[in-house]
Scaffold this motif. Structure first.
Motif, PDB file in Angstrom:
ATOM      1  N   GLY A 182      45.361  49.822  29.016  1.00  0.00           N
ATOM      2  CA  GLY A 182      46.090  49.747  30.277  1.00  0.00           C
ATOM      3  C   GLY A 182      45.686  48.594  31.184  1.00  0.00           C
ATOM      4  O   GLY A 182      46.162  48.458  32.313  1.00  0.00           O
ATOM      5  N   CYS A 183      44.822  47.741  30.683  1.00  0.00           N
ATOM      6  CA  CYS A 183      44.310  46.672  31.546  1.00  0.00           C
ATOM      7  C   CYS A 183      44.656  45.323  30.904  1.00  0.00           C
ATOM      8  O   CYS A 183      44.816  45.240  29.676  1.00  0.00           O
ATOM      9  CB  CYS A 183      42.822  46.982  31.669  1.00  0.00           C
ATOM     10  N   GLY A 207      41.447  41.924  42.928  1.00  0.00           N
ATOM     11  CA  GLY A 207      41.256  43.351  42.723  1.00  0.00           C
ATOM     12  C   GLY A 207      41.988  43.872  41.498  1.00  0.00           C
ATOM     13  O   GLY A 207      42.369  45.039  41.424  1.00  0.00           O
ATOM     14  N   GLN A 208      42.209  42.995  40.501  1.00  0.00           N
ATOM     15  CA  GLN A 208      42.940  43.385  39.293  1.00  0.00           C
ATOM     16  C   GLN A 208      41.961  43.551  38.132  1.00  0.00           C
ATOM     17  O   GLN A 208      41.141  42.662  37.894  1.00  0.00           O
ATOM     18  CB  GLN A 208      43.919  42.263  38.903  1.00  0.00           C
TER      19      GLN A 208
END
Ligand code: TXA
Ligand code: MG
Length: 322
Positions: A182-183, A207-208
Motif C-alpha cells: 500500500g505504499c 509526509g508520504q
C-alpha cells in the motif's frame, strides 16, 4: 550560438525519419521521433545497440506524458514536480501505441523531461516526444560535448546540435515506480545525480510513506556489467599507494603491454559535482593522449551521495581492480 536554421533542419530531419544528436544536461542523446520507425531503427544501427536495450523517451512538458505512459501514479507526480525538468527517468506502464522498438517489447517505458533549453525547443518544434539513448556506440563512454558525438558518427548520418558541454556529465537516475504494501515503491535501476536520499527526503518532507530501494543492475536491461568503456583499459587501484613497480609489472602482464608502457592517471575532482561533470571528458582525454592504459585511485572518502553514481560508472568502465 546555435542558429535558427540548424534547429529547423534538425526538426525536418527528425520528421523525415532521420537522427539528430541533442544536448541535454546529463549527456548528449541520439534522438529520433517516437513516431518514426525508420528513425528508431537508425538509432539502434548507428549505436550498434542490441534491440533488447530499451530507449528513453524525452518530453518537453507534462502535457506530452499522456502520449507515452498510460498510468501516472501520485508518486510520479511528486517526483516530476520536484525533479523535472532534470536528470530523472521514470519507468512507467506504456501506452499501447508506443513502438515496441523503444521499449524492447516491455510493457513499460522510460520517460524523462530534460533540463536543457535546446532539447526542449527541439521536442516542441517536432511536436512529439523524442526517443534518445546516449549518443555513443553501445558500451562506450557517453558524450558530454558535441565534438565527442562528431567523432563517433558520420556527419551525413547524424546532425549534431551543439548546446555546449553537459552540465552534469552523468546519465540520469533511472527509477521504476510501483507499490509495496500500500505504499509507494521507488526502485533505483541506475544511480545518478538524483540520489536515494534525495528521493526519500522528498517523500518524508511531504509526509508520504515510501520505500526506496536500489536494485540489481539487470533490472535495467542496458545497464550491463561492462559499459561506458574507454578505448584503452581502465584499471581501478583500491589502494592509495602510488603505482609501484610491482603493480605496474602485473598490469603489463595482465594486459600484455610492453614493459615501460605509460599509463595515464584519471584524476577525479574532490568536489563530486565537478568529478561527475569532468568524468567522461577526462576518460577520453586520457585515452586519446596516447596512454596504453588508464588508472584511477579509489579513495575511501569518495562514497555516499553522488559518488555512488560516479563509482557505479567507473566500476562498469573498468577492466580490472588491483
Ligand atoms: O541521461 C540520460 O538518461 C541520457 C540522456 C540522453 O537523456 N540517456 C541515456 O540513455 O542514458 P541510455 O539509453 O544510454 O540509457 C537508458 C537506460 C538503459 O540502461 C535502459 O536499459 C534503461 O534506461 N531503460 C529504458 N527503458 C527502460 C524500461 N522500460 N525498463 C527498464 N529500464 C529501462
Ligand atoms: Mg548509454
Amino acid at each position: 550560438m546555435l542558429q535558427d536554421h540548424e534547429l529547423k533542419a534538425a526538426k525536418e530531419r527528425l520528421l523525415a525519419g532521420g537522427v539528430v544528436a541533442m544536448p541535454t544536461e546529463t549527456v548528449y542523446g541520439l534522438a529520433a521521433s517516437i513516431n518514426s520507425e525508420e528513425g528508431l531503427k537508425k538509432v539502434f544501427s548507428l549505436k550498434e545497440r542490441p534491440f533488447f536495450d530499451p530507449l528513453i523517451v524525452h518530453i518537453a512538458d507534462l502535457e506530452q506524458k499522456g502520449q507515452v505512459v498510460r498510468e501516472w501514479p501520485e508518486a510520479a507526480e511528486i517526483l516530476a514536480q520536484e525533479f523535472w525538468p532534470g536528470p530523472l527517468t521514470m519507468v512507467l506502464p506504456k501506452q499501447p501505441q508506443v513502438n515496441s522498438l523503444i521499449t524492447s517489447g516491455l510493457d513499460t517505458v522510460g520517460l524523462r523531461m530534460p533540463n536543457h533549453p535546446l532539447a526542449r525547443s527541439l521536442i516542441r518544434a517536432v511536436g512529439s516526444p523524442l526517443a534518445a539513448p546516449s549518443a555513443n556506440k553501445f558500451g562506450k563512454t557517453s558524450p558530454t560535448k558535441a565534438e565527442h558525438v562528431r567523432k563517433s558518427f558520420a556527419a551525413d548520418e547524424v546532425q549534431v546540435l551543439d548546446g555546449g558541454p553537459s552540465d552534469l556529465g552523468l546519465e540520469s537516475t533511472v527509477v521504476s515506480i510501483g507499490k509495496r504494501e500500500g505504499c509507494a515503491l521507488i526502485s533505483i535501476l541506475r544511480p545518478g545525480v538524483i540520489t536515494e536520499d534525495m528521493i526519500r527526503d522528498l517523500f518524508r518532507g511531504k509526509g508520504q510513506a515510501v520505500v526506496v530501494e536500489r536494485i540489481a543492475s539487470h533490472a535495467s536491461p542496458g545497464h550491463t556489467e561492462h559499459h561506458y568503456m574507454p578505448s584503452v583499459p581502465l584499471v581501478i587501484l583500491e589502494t592509495e599507494a602510488a603505482l609501484g613497480k610491482q603493480l605496474l609489472q602485473r598490469i603489463y602482464a595482465d594486459f600484455q603491454l610492453m614493459p615501460n608502457t605509460t599509463g595515464a592517471e584519471l584524476r577525479l575532482d574532490a568536489n563530486p559535482k565537478l568529478a561527475a561533470r569532468n568524468l567522461y571528458g577526462r576518460m577520453r582525454e586520457c585515452a586519446e593522449g596516447g596512454a596504453e592504459f588508464i588508472f584511477v585511485v579509489h579513495r575511501k572518502e569518495q562514497s555516499g551521495g553522488l559518488w555512488e553514481a560516479i563509482w557505479d560508472r567507473l566500476n562498469r568502465a573498468a577492466s580490472r581492480r588491483y
